[in-house]
Design a protein around this motif. Structure first.
Motif, PDB file in Angstrom:
ATOM      1  N   ALA A 147       0.834  -1.208   0.000  1.00  0.00           N
ATOM      2  CA  ALA A 147       0.000   0.000   0.000  1.00  0.00           C
ATOM      3  C   ALA A 147       0.868   1.256   0.000  1.00  0.00           C
ATOM      4  O   ALA A 147       1.938   1.270   0.627  1.00  0.00           O
ATOM      5  CB  ALA A 147      -0.923  -0.002   1.212  1.00  0.00           C
ATOM      6  N   PHE A 148       0.385   2.287  -0.693  1.00  0.00           N
ATOM      7  CA  PHE A 148       1.168   3.510  -0.877  1.00  0.00           C
ATOM      8  C   PHE A 148       0.236   4.712  -0.958  1.00  0.00           C
ATOM      9  O   PHE A 148      -0.887   4.595  -1.469  1.00  0.00           O
ATOM     10  CB  PHE A 148       1.940   3.458  -2.208  1.00  0.00           C
ATOM     11  N   ASP A 182       3.406   6.820  -7.459  1.00  0.00           N
ATOM     12  CA  ASP A 182       3.417   7.355  -8.823  1.00  0.00           C
ATOM     13  C   ASP A 182       4.787   7.957  -9.139  1.00  0.00           C
ATOM     14  O   ASP A 182       5.370   7.700 -10.195  1.00  0.00           O
ATOM     15  CB  ASP A 182       2.299   8.398  -8.955  1.00  0.00           C
ATOM     16  N   GLU A 183       5.316   8.714  -8.185  1.00  0.00           N
ATOM     17  CA  GLU A 183       6.640   9.325  -8.367  1.00  0.00           C
ATOM     18  C   GLU A 183       7.714   8.239  -8.495  1.00  0.00           C
ATOM     19  O   GLU A 183       8.611   8.323  -9.348  1.00  0.00           O
ATOM     20  CB  GLU A 183       6.925  10.248  -7.162  1.00  0.00           C
ATOM     21  N   ALA A 184       7.636   7.192  -7.664  1.00  0.00           N
ATOM     22  CA  ALA A 184       8.632   6.112  -7.705  1.00  0.00           C
ATOM     23  C   ALA A 184       8.606   5.421  -9.067  1.00  0.00           C
ATOM     24  O   ALA A 184       9.661   5.129  -9.655  1.00  0.00           O
ATOM     25  CB  ALA A 184       8.349   5.110  -6.584  1.00  0.00           C
ATOM     26  N   HIS A 185       7.410   5.146  -9.595  1.00  0.00           N
ATOM     27  CA  HIS A 185       7.322   4.498 -10.913  1.00  0.00           C
ATOM     28  C   HIS A 185       7.829   5.416 -12.023  1.00  0.00           C
ATOM     29  O   HIS A 185       8.495   4.959 -12.952  1.00  0.00           O
ATOM     30  CB  HIS A 185       5.877   4.041 -11.190  1.00  0.00           C
ATOM     31  N   ARG A 186       7.541   6.712 -11.933  1.00  0.00           N
ATOM     32  CA  ARG A 186       8.021   7.644 -12.973  1.00  0.00           C
ATOM     33  C   ARG A 186       9.544   7.690 -12.985  1.00  0.00           C
ATOM     34  O   ARG A 186      10.168   7.653 -14.044  1.00  0.00           O
ATOM     35  CB  ARG A 186       7.489   9.058 -12.704  1.00  0.00           C
ATOM     36  N   ALA A 196      14.477  -1.565 -12.582  1.00  0.00           N
ATOM     37  CA  ALA A 196      13.434  -2.595 -12.444  1.00  0.00           C
ATOM     38  C   ALA A 196      13.519  -3.197 -11.051  1.00  0.00           C
ATOM     39  O   ALA A 196      14.587  -3.627 -10.615  1.00  0.00           O
ATOM     40  CB  ALA A 196      13.632  -3.682 -13.496  1.00  0.00           C
ATOM     41  N   GLY A 197      12.390  -3.220 -10.350  1.00  0.00           N
ATOM     42  CA  GLY A 197      12.347  -3.846  -9.017  1.00  0.00           C
ATOM     43  C   GLY A 197      11.516  -5.109  -9.099  1.00  0.00           C
ATOM     44  O   GLY A 197      10.700  -5.255 -10.010  1.00  0.00           O
ATOM     45  N   THR A 198      11.680  -6.019  -8.126  1.00  0.00           N
ATOM     46  CA  THR A 198      10.860  -7.237  -8.155  1.00  0.00           C
ATOM     47  C   THR A 198       9.535  -7.040  -7.413  1.00  0.00           C
ATOM     48  O   THR A 198       8.684  -7.915  -7.447  1.00  0.00           O
ATOM     49  CB  THR A 198      11.619  -8.462  -7.581  1.00  0.00           C
ATOM     50  N   ASP A 199       9.376  -5.918  -6.732  1.00  0.00           N
ATOM     51  CA  ASP A 199       8.049  -5.552  -6.219  1.00  0.00           C
ATOM     52  C   ASP A 199       7.924  -4.030  -6.245  1.00  0.00           C
ATOM     53  O   ASP A 199       8.900  -3.332  -6.565  1.00  0.00           O
ATOM     54  CB  ASP A 199       7.774  -6.148  -4.826  1.00  0.00           C
ATOM     55  N   ASP A 200       6.748  -3.513  -5.919  1.00  0.00           N
ATOM     56  CA  ASP A 200       6.546  -2.063  -6.004  1.00  0.00           C
ATOM     57  C   ASP A 200       7.284  -1.328  -4.898  1.00  0.00           C
ATOM     58  O   ASP A 200       7.815  -0.234  -5.111  1.00  0.00           O
ATOM     59  CB  ASP A 200       5.039  -1.765  -5.981  1.00  0.00           C
ATOM     60  N   ALA A 201       7.334  -1.932  -3.703  1.00  0.00           N
ATOM     61  CA  ALA A 201       8.012  -1.272  -2.585  1.00  0.00           C
ATOM     62  C   ALA A 201       9.482  -1.026  -2.922  1.00  0.00           C
ATOM     63  O   ALA A 201      10.069  -0.024  -2.482  1.00  0.00           O
ATOM     64  CB  ALA A 201       7.892  -2.127  -1.326  1.00  0.00           C
ATOM     65  N   ALA A 202      10.094  -1.912  -3.714  1.00  0.00           N
ATOM     66  CA  ALA A 202      11.517  -1.750  -4.060  1.00  0.00           C
ATOM     67  C   ALA A 202      11.757  -0.424  -4.778  1.00  0.00           C
ATOM     68  O   ALA A 202      12.825   0.179  -4.640  1.00  0.00           O
ATOM     69  CB  ALA A 202      11.988  -2.919  -4.929  1.00  0.00           C
ATOM     70  N   LEU A 203      10.762   0.046  -5.526  1.00  0.00           N
ATOM     71  CA  LEU A 203      10.930   1.314  -6.243  1.00  0.00           C
ATOM     72  C   LEU A 203      10.938   2.488  -5.260  1.00  0.00           C
ATOM     73  O   LEU A 203      11.649   3.473  -5.459  1.00  0.00           O
ATOM     74  CB  LEU A 203       9.818   1.510  -7.280  1.00  0.00           C
ATOM     75  N   VAL A 204      10.136   2.375  -4.197  1.00  0.00           N
ATOM     76  CA  VAL A 204      10.108   3.427  -3.172  1.00  0.00           C
ATOM     77  C   VAL A 204      11.420   3.393  -2.374  1.00  0.00           C
ATOM     78  O   VAL A 204      12.043   4.433  -2.135  1.00  0.00           O
ATOM     79  CB  VAL A 204       8.887   3.233  -2.243  1.00  0.00           C
ATOM     80  N   GLU A 205      11.862   2.178  -1.985  1.00  0.00           N
ATOM     81  CA  GLU A 205      13.121   2.037  -1.228  1.00  0.00           C
ATOM     82  C   GLU A 205      14.285   2.624  -2.016  1.00  0.00           C
ATOM     83  O   GLU A 205      15.174   3.286  -1.461  1.00  0.00           O
ATOM     84  CB  GLU A 205      13.419   0.547  -0.976  1.00  0.00           C
ATOM     85  N   TRP A 206      14.262   2.366  -3.330  1.00  0.00           N
ATOM     86  CA  TRP A 206      15.366   2.760  -4.214  1.00  0.00           C
ATOM     87  C   TRP A 206      15.594   4.276  -4.193  1.00  0.00           C
ATOM     88  O   TRP A 206      16.711   4.736  -4.265  1.00  0.00           O
ATOM     89  CB  TRP A 206      15.027   2.244  -5.618  1.00  0.00           C
ATOM     90  N   HIS A 207      14.533   5.056  -4.042  1.00  0.00           N
ATOM     91  CA  HIS A 207      14.826   6.496  -3.904  1.00  0.00           C
ATOM     92  C   HIS A 207      14.630   6.983  -2.465  1.00  0.00           C
ATOM     93  O   HIS A 207      14.351   8.135  -2.190  1.00  0.00           O
ATOM     94  CB  HIS A 207      14.168   7.352  -4.988  1.00  0.00           C
ATOM     95  N   GLY A 208      14.839   6.067  -1.503  1.00  0.00           N
ATOM     96  CA  GLY A 208      15.028   6.474  -0.115  1.00  0.00           C
ATOM     97  C   GLY A 208      13.782   6.592   0.731  1.00  0.00           C
ATOM     98  O   GLY A 208      13.859   7.011   1.888  1.00  0.00           O
TER      99      GLY A 208
END
Ligand code: C5P
Length: 232
Positions: A166-167, A173-177, A185-197
């Protein structure tokens, strides 16, 4: 604040070895995807569902799943992409959420998610920006390179992450952009949020919330349902 659930179900299901898409295989009295959607739709904390399927399956999904099982909370049936991350991005673009709305992202092939945890998860995401269901790792996990163990990870710190995740809409949206812009490429959606801190909170999941990937998973799911060990 509205809560939108995005349900990626646009995979090919190759590992299931079925002819058609694995989410249409029967589990009890209905297709797997219909079961997942009905359980989400029954939750009062969720306002709208958006299902993501391959473009050429949209009308089949509407007829055989959404209309057939009276799933009136489904607001849109969105065309998926090549990878899961592309499918989720299409769902984010189509769902019409506002920045402060909460987005739940849940695999169409995880029918046995713990319903009692979903309002907790959505509330955690509203406060923290991102939250995932997870259970502590039971097995020892080793890092392997070229067939040899290089490291044993400290099990006490490892969690197996599930969906829903959940987000706040603005966060995911910002993480995916950003991921799209640089090809991350992340293996889940949370990885994209973690990736930018960004912080990601953990909410306890359930061992029954496994992903139906292989024929063995489907056999296990059918046995659990027949034995009354999971909520239908
Ligand atoms: O492939 P995997 O088992 O990780 O898929 C998890 C979920 O993501 C499944 O519900 C699958 O249908 C979905 N998916 C998708 N679009 C893709 C690939 C997978 O919506 N291109």
């Amino acid at each position: 604040m509205a809560v939108h659930a995005l349900i990626p179900a646009a995979g090919s299901g190759r590992r299931m070895g079925a002819d058609g898409n694995k989410q249409y295989l029967e589990l009890g009295d209905r297709p797997i995807l219909a079961r997942t959607l009905a359980r989400l739709a029954a939750l009062t904390c969720i306002d709208a569902l958006h299902v993501i399927v391959p473009d050429d399956e949209r009308s089949f999904c509407r007829d055989q799943v959404v209309d057939r099982f009276g799933l009136t909370k489904v607001r849109s049936i969105v065309a998926g992409g090549v990878e899961r991350q592309d499918s989720v991005r299409n769902g984010l673009a189509a769902c019409g959420a506002a920045d402060d709305d909460v987005i739940l992202i849940h695999d169409g092939v995880r029918p046995f998610f713990p319903t009692a945890q979903i309002a907790v998860l959505a509330a955690a995401a509203a406060v923290e920006g991102a939250a995932v269901l997870a259970i502590p790792a039971q097995d020892t996990i080793k890092e392997v390179v070229a067939g040899r163990v290089v490291r044993t990870l400290e099990r006490g710190r490892l969690w197996q992450v599930q969906t829903p995740q959940a987000f706040r809409f603005a966060v995911i949206d910002e993480a995916h952009r950003r991921a799209l812009a640089v090809g991350f490429a992340g293996t889940d959606d949370a990885a994209l949020v973690e990736w930018h801190g960004g912080p990601v909170a953990i909410v306890p999941g359930s061992p029954f919330n496994f992903k139906l990937t292989t024929p063995a998973d489907l056999a296990l799911a059918r046995a659990l349902l027949a034995a009354g060990l999971v909520e239908g």
